[in-house]
Motif scaffolding. Sequence first.
Motif, PDB file in Angstrom:
ATOM      1  N   GLY A   6       0.848  -1.069   0.013  1.00  0.00           N
ATOM      2  CA  GLY A   6      -0.207   0.037   0.093  1.00  0.00           C
ATOM      3  C   GLY A   6       0.798   1.289   0.157  1.00  0.00           C
ATOM      4  O   GLY A   6       0.400   2.191  -0.902  1.00  0.00           O
ATOM      5  N   CYS A   7       2.007   1.083   0.815  1.00  0.00           N
ATOM      6  CA  CYS A   7       2.735   2.579   0.813  1.00  0.00           C
ATOM      7  C   CYS A   7       3.448   2.691  -0.476  1.00  0.00           C
ATOM      8  O   CYS A   7       3.688   3.881  -1.003  1.00  0.00           O
ATOM      9  CB  CYS A   7       3.898   2.338   2.083  1.00  0.00           C
ATOM     10  SG  CYS A   7       2.738   2.303   3.453  1.00  0.00           S
ATOM     11  N   ALA A   8       4.011   1.414  -1.071  1.00  0.00           N
ATOM     12  CA  ALA A   8       4.790   1.682  -2.321  1.00  0.00           C
ATOM     13  C   ALA A   8       3.893   2.050  -3.490  1.00  0.00           C
ATOM     14  O   ALA A   8       4.443   2.957  -4.247  1.00  0.00           O
ATOM     15  CB  ALA A   8       5.598   0.202  -2.554  1.00  0.00           C
ATOM     16  N   ARG A   9       2.621   1.677  -3.589  1.00  0.00           N
ATOM     17  CA  ARG A   9       1.771   1.914  -4.394  1.00  0.00           C
ATOM     18  C   ARG A   9       1.347   3.605  -4.426  1.00  0.00           C
ATOM     19  O   ARG A   9       1.257   4.167  -5.523  1.00  0.00           O
ATOM     20  CB  ARG A   9       0.672   1.249  -4.271  1.00  0.00           C
ATOM     21  CG  ARG A   9       0.355   0.068  -5.034  1.00  0.00           C
ATOM     22  CD  ARG A   9      -0.968  -0.632  -4.511  1.00  0.00           C
ATOM     23  NE  ARG A   9      -1.207  -1.986  -5.321  1.00  0.00           N
ATOM     24  CZ  ARG A   9      -2.284  -2.666  -5.008  1.00  0.00           C
ATOM     25  NH1 ARG A   9      -2.860  -2.346  -4.006  1.00  0.00           N
ATOM     26  NH2 ARG A   9      -2.264  -3.879  -5.708  1.00  0.00           N
ATOM     27  N   ARG A  10       1.570   4.139  -3.206  1.00  0.00           N
ATOM     28  CA  ARG A  10       1.418   5.633  -3.164  1.00  0.00           C
ATOM     29  C   ARG A  10       2.726   6.443  -3.263  1.00  0.00           C
ATOM     30  O   ARG A  10       2.544   7.701  -2.798  1.00  0.00           O
ATOM     31  CB  ARG A  10       0.837   5.894  -1.905  1.00  0.00           C
ATOM     32  CG  ARG A  10      -0.770   5.241  -1.763  1.00  0.00           C
ATOM     33  CD  ARG A  10      -1.410   5.366  -0.066  1.00  0.00           C
ATOM     34  NE  ARG A  10      -2.843   4.855  -0.143  1.00  0.00           N
ATOM     35  CZ  ARG A  10      -3.238   3.717  -0.257  1.00  0.00           C
ATOM     36  NH1 ARG A  10      -2.337   2.748  -0.373  1.00  0.00           N
ATOM     37  NH2 ARG A  10      -4.470   3.619  -0.262  1.00  0.00           N
ATOM     38  N   ALA A  32       4.531  -5.965  -3.747  1.00  0.00           N
ATOM     39  CA  ALA A  32       4.929  -4.816  -3.156  1.00  0.00           C
ATOM     40  C   ALA A  32       6.451  -4.576  -4.032  1.00  0.00           C
ATOM     41  O   ALA A  32       6.548  -3.480  -3.946  1.00  0.00           O
ATOM     42  CB  ALA A  32       5.166  -5.230  -1.591  1.00  0.00           C
ATOM     43  N   ALA A  33       7.253  -5.517  -4.021  1.00  0.00           N
ATOM     44  CA  ALA A  33       8.436  -5.291  -4.841  1.00  0.00           C
ATOM     45  C   ALA A  33       8.174  -4.791  -6.383  1.00  0.00           C
ATOM     46  O   ALA A  33       8.903  -3.996  -6.405  1.00  0.00           O
ATOM     47  CB  ALA A  33       9.164  -6.697  -5.006  1.00  0.00           C
ATOM     48  N   ALA A  34       7.362  -5.316  -6.981  1.00  0.00           N
ATOM     49  CA  ALA A  34       6.940  -4.736  -8.165  1.00  0.00           C
ATOM     50  C   ALA A  34       6.456  -3.158  -8.281  1.00  0.00           C
ATOM     51  O   ALA A  34       6.796  -2.429  -9.094  1.00  0.00           O
ATOM     52  CB  ALA A  34       5.960  -5.576  -8.937  1.00  0.00           C
ATOM     53  N   ALA A  35       6.043  -2.857  -6.732  1.00  0.00           N
ATOM     54  CA  ALA A  35       5.410  -1.406  -6.837  1.00  0.00           C
ATOM     55  C   ALA A  35       6.657  -0.554  -6.509  1.00  0.00           C
ATOM     56  O   ALA A  35       6.321   0.791  -6.125  1.00  0.00           O
ATOM     57  CB  ALA A  35       4.338  -1.556  -5.805  1.00  0.00           C
ATOM     58  N   ALA A  71      -3.120   6.816   5.333  1.00  0.00           N
ATOM     59  CA  ALA A  71      -2.991   7.953   6.117  1.00  0.00           C
ATOM     60  C   ALA A  71      -1.319   8.717   6.178  1.00  0.00           C
ATOM     61  O   ALA A  71      -1.093   9.538   6.293  1.00  0.00           O
ATOM     62  CB  ALA A  71      -3.231   7.390   7.589  1.00  0.00           C
ATOM     63  N   ILE A  72      -0.392   7.316   6.139  1.00  0.00           N
ATOM     64  CA  ILE A  72       0.840   7.933   5.741  1.00  0.00           C
ATOM     65  C   ILE A  72       1.024   8.734   4.577  1.00  0.00           C
ATOM     66  O   ILE A  72       1.640   9.802   4.488  1.00  0.00           O
ATOM     67  CB  ILE A  72       1.796   6.850   5.705  1.00  0.00           C
ATOM     68  CG1 ILE A  72       1.904   6.031   7.056  1.00  0.00           C
ATOM     69  CG2 ILE A  72       3.429   7.164   5.278  1.00  0.00           C
ATOM     70  CD1 ILE A  72       2.780   4.711   7.164  1.00  0.00           C
ATOM     71  N   ALA A  73       0.548   8.337   3.410  1.00  0.00           N
ATOM     72  CA  ALA A  73       0.514   9.007   2.080  1.00  0.00           C
ATOM     73  C   ALA A  73      -0.335  10.342   2.094  1.00  0.00           C
ATOM     74  O   ALA A  73      -0.041  11.337   1.365  1.00  0.00           O
ATOM     75  CB  ALA A  73       0.194   8.162   0.925  1.00  0.00           C
ATOM     76  N   GLY A  74      -1.449  10.524   3.130  1.00  0.00           N
ATOM     77  CA  GLY A  74      -2.098  11.770   2.967  1.00  0.00           C
ATOM     78  C   GLY A  74      -1.764  12.808   3.879  1.00  0.00           C
ATOM     79  O   GLY A  74      -0.798  12.649   4.381  1.00  0.00           O
ATOM     80  N   ASP A  75      -2.708  13.642   4.386  1.00  0.00           N
ATOM     81  CA  ASP A  75      -2.372  14.514   5.246  1.00  0.00           C
ATOM     82  C   ASP A  75      -2.730  14.504   6.653  1.00  0.00           C
ATOM     83  O   ASP A  75      -2.218  14.889   7.604  1.00  0.00           O
ATOM     84  CB  ASP A  75      -3.250  15.918   4.798  1.00  0.00           C
ATOM     85  CG  ASP A  75      -2.947  16.506   3.390  1.00  0.00           C
ATOM     86  OD1 ASP A  75      -1.670  16.185   2.964  1.00  0.00           O
ATOM     87  OD2 ASP A  75      -3.870  16.863   2.659  1.00  0.00           O
TER      88      ASP A  75
END
Length: 422
Positions: free
Chosen positions: A20-24, A106-109, A298-302
């Motif tokens: 999820g984090c890597a996609r963002r 995840a690795a691909a992202a 949440a991490i990628a947002g505000d």
Amino acid sequence: MDYDVIVAGAGSAGAATALGCARRGLRVLCVDRRPLDDAGARWVNAVPARHFDLAEVPPPSGAELRAAAGRFHLFVGEQGAKLTVEGHDALEVDMRRLVQRLQTLAAAAGAELRGGVEVHRKEAHALVTSAGRLTARYFVDASGMAGVGLLGAGPPRRRDVCAAAQQVRALADRRAAEEFVAHHGAAPGETLSFAGRAGGYSVVNVRLEGDEVSLLAGSIPADGHPPGSELLARFAAEHRWLGPVVFGGARAIPLGRPHARLVSGDTAAVGDAACQVFSAHGSGVGMGMIAAARLAGAIAGDGGLRQYEARFHAEWGALLAVYDEFRRLSQRLRPWELEQLVARGLLDAEGASAGMRQELPRLGARRAARLAVRAASAPGLARPLLATGARAAVGAALRGASPRAPALSPLWSRVATVLDRR
């Protein structure tokens, strides 16, 4: 900083967080003390199909999907009062393949994944590990109940720990296996669930799958019951049609409500490390992946980490609090009382189906009236059920009212923690 996010644990919750984090677009490192191909659960687990959509993860297919939703036969108590459930969406998932798929995605992202890395401790904005000192903006503990404990929650009470075991075995005698299934009014591919045979919160599940059979067992040893591995050994000794173990594993699973504090400073917890487990039957795979998606957003947002904590409790806290009260009730009931719940219709197919979907049962006027009549005919069982329902309502109200204002969060967390440990 070396990374935006470092995740400790590369099982289903950790790999889903890294994905999820890597996609963002975040720089992510995910580490595990074991080799990556040995991380996470190594068995078959039931996961509601809708949880994959909520977790932003494609649903399983091929060899990863061992079985789709099928009839579920619940046998409760010493005499085995029977309840058959058809309306559920639980998928039987090979966790080895699910974890591998999440790691690959995840690795691909763009995430970096490393196995064989021990996390020793956290210092300021760094993790001290066997691979050196690693710095990041955020840290995620997805290392499980007995993991690195980055939030310092401490171990759960012994009475809140399920000792579970799962095995996939070959068949030594297919005809005898089919006769066993037919004797219980089922067909191959359907699940036989024997609940309360060891007393209280204990279960042995059996499902015939082609040339193999899937077994799952769990109990709470602190209540004086044998652990899941022993229950499986006893079942195998009693049924010689079971062949050798193909794969499987055993582990301790935390039960209870999710930790009130999911966040501290720059660190968050997901999965078993946060006790994000549906404790009525001890499954946390789907819930951990959903939490991972909320945390990544949440991490990628505000909103930051506090948004993750508040949103998870607001969305799932009430549901998990309600079912945890009924888990505690099941621990207190004797086998004949569990059997009477089914025999008297106080536990019905609709309620069992909702539990398998990990949803609250719908209680329309007609069903409520029907249950009220049944409760009146069994006052000895109705009283503990009503008391449990009242406690569940209080817990649900508190968990669903998790504050979004950071200033109120510490007080709410203290109150919730005290009530959880009563």
